[in-house]
Enzyme design. Structure first.
Site, PDB file in Angstrom:
ATOM      1  N   HIS A 231       0.833  -1.196   0.000  1.00  0.00           N
ATOM      2  CA  HIS A 231       0.000   0.000   0.000  1.00  0.00           C
ATOM      3  C   HIS A 231       0.873   1.254   0.000  1.00  0.00           C
ATOM      4  O   HIS A 231       2.075   1.190   0.212  1.00  0.00           O
ATOM      5  CB  HIS A 231      -0.922   0.030   1.233  1.00  0.00           C
ATOM      6  CG  HIS A 231      -2.105  -0.875   1.131  1.00  0.00           C
ATOM      7  ND1 HIS A 231      -2.053  -2.205   1.501  1.00  0.00           N
ATOM      8  CD2 HIS A 231      -3.369  -0.654   0.694  1.00  0.00           C
ATOM      9  CE1 HIS A 231      -3.239  -2.754   1.307  1.00  0.00           C
ATOM     10  NE2 HIS A 231      -4.055  -1.845   0.815  1.00  0.00           N
TER      11      HIS A 231
ATOM     12  N   LYS B 297      -0.517   4.726   4.617  1.00  0.00           N
ATOM     13  CA  LYS B 297      -1.334   3.744   5.361  1.00  0.00           C
ATOM     14  C   LYS B 297      -0.684   3.476   6.712  1.00  0.00           C
ATOM     15  O   LYS B 297       0.525   3.237   6.800  1.00  0.00           O
ATOM     16  CB  LYS B 297      -1.475   2.446   4.559  1.00  0.00           C
ATOM     17  CG  LYS B 297      -2.441   1.460   5.194  1.00  0.00           C
ATOM     18  CD  LYS B 297      -2.818   0.357   4.216  1.00  0.00           C
ATOM     19  CE  LYS B 297      -3.775  -0.644   4.849  1.00  0.00           C
ATOM     20  NZ  LYS B 297      -5.037  -0.008   5.274  1.00  0.00           N
TER      21      LYS B 297
END
Length: 260
Positions: free
Chosen positions: A145, A149
């Site tokens: 990600h 995040k």
């Protein structure tokens, strides 16, 4: 008779997903963007207070933080509504218990991913785990990600881990290996490993590999745009509006669970 649009409120309105959700809701004739709110004290940009927003809502869509989502669930339950769609991840045990308690009073859809494709992947992973003997096939879960995040492994990776564990008939916590560092020793049979990447603007990549002597099976999914999550959250909002109290997930929304 034409049904009035479902009134949607967006929590965490200034976040990435909050902005994406507002745009998606405004383009769907089945929905009406009733209000948007952010953190307490945040003003401007068309925002209202949380209490003012909740008074106008049929469904609240929430992609914020675990603590904020759990708190919002409690507030909605105390009011007797509205329904809630939660896309936050990284909850601790107490926060999950709080959401489960709120779901006794209001309908809540909570999912680690609102992607249709990803939820189909989870079903395939569970089938594969059921068919491939854990003593012969090692399971490894990979996820990547963007740099912003804050939780790891991702909620989706944990869903995939639960799918592997469920297919094998074991508890994930008993066999999960979230970190490898140093001299880790020989891999024990049945272990479910996790690997995590954080960097750049990666929207989301997930794969599950089943590794045996001489062969490898990999099932994967890549997200190219957050609009896929917005589409899934809209489907969840349409499904949960007017639903009986309870805690649901995307498998319910997609009709993959018997109770749906």
């Amino acid at each position: 008779m034409v049904q009035p649009p479902i009134r949607i409120v967006i929590a965490g309105a200034l976040g990435r997903m909050g902005r994406q959700m507002a745009e998606a809701v405004q383009t769907d004739p089945r929905l009406a963007l009733a209000a948007r709110f952010h953190r307490p004290g945040t003003v401007g940009d068309g925002l209202v207070s949380r209490d003012e927003a909740l008074a106008t809502a049929d469904v609240v869509i929430d992609f914020t933080t675990p603590a904020a989502s759990a708190g919002l669930a409690r507030v909605c339950a105390n009011r007797g509504g509205p329904a809630l769609v939660i896309g936050s991840t990284g909850f601790d045990t107490a926060e999950l218990a709080g959401i489960a308690d709120a779901a006794k009073t209001i309908p809540v859809v909570r999912s680690g991913s609102f992607s249709l494709g990803l939820n189909m992947l989870i079903g395939l992973v569970e089938q594969a785990a059921r068919a491939l003997d854990a003593d012969d096939w090692d399971a490894e879960i990979f996820e990547a990600h963007h740099r912003h995040k804050i939780d790891a492994p991702s909620g989706t990776a944990l869903m995939l881990g639960q799918a592997v564990a469920g297919g094998r008939g074991v508890a994930l916590d008993a066999v999960a290996r979230r970190v490898r560092d140093g001299v880790t020793g020989v891999r024990p049979p049945g272990e479910i490993g996790f690997a995590v990447v954080r960097g750049g603007s990666i929207v989301g990549e997930h794969s599950v590999s089943f590794c045996a002597d001489g062969e490898l099976v990999t099932l994967s999914h890549a997200a190219g745009d957050r609009i896929m999550f917005a589409r899934g959250a809209i489907a969840a909002a349409l499904w949960v509006a007017g639903r009986s109290p309870g805690q649901y997930d995307m498998r319910d929304v997609l009709g993959l669970n018997a109770r749906a």
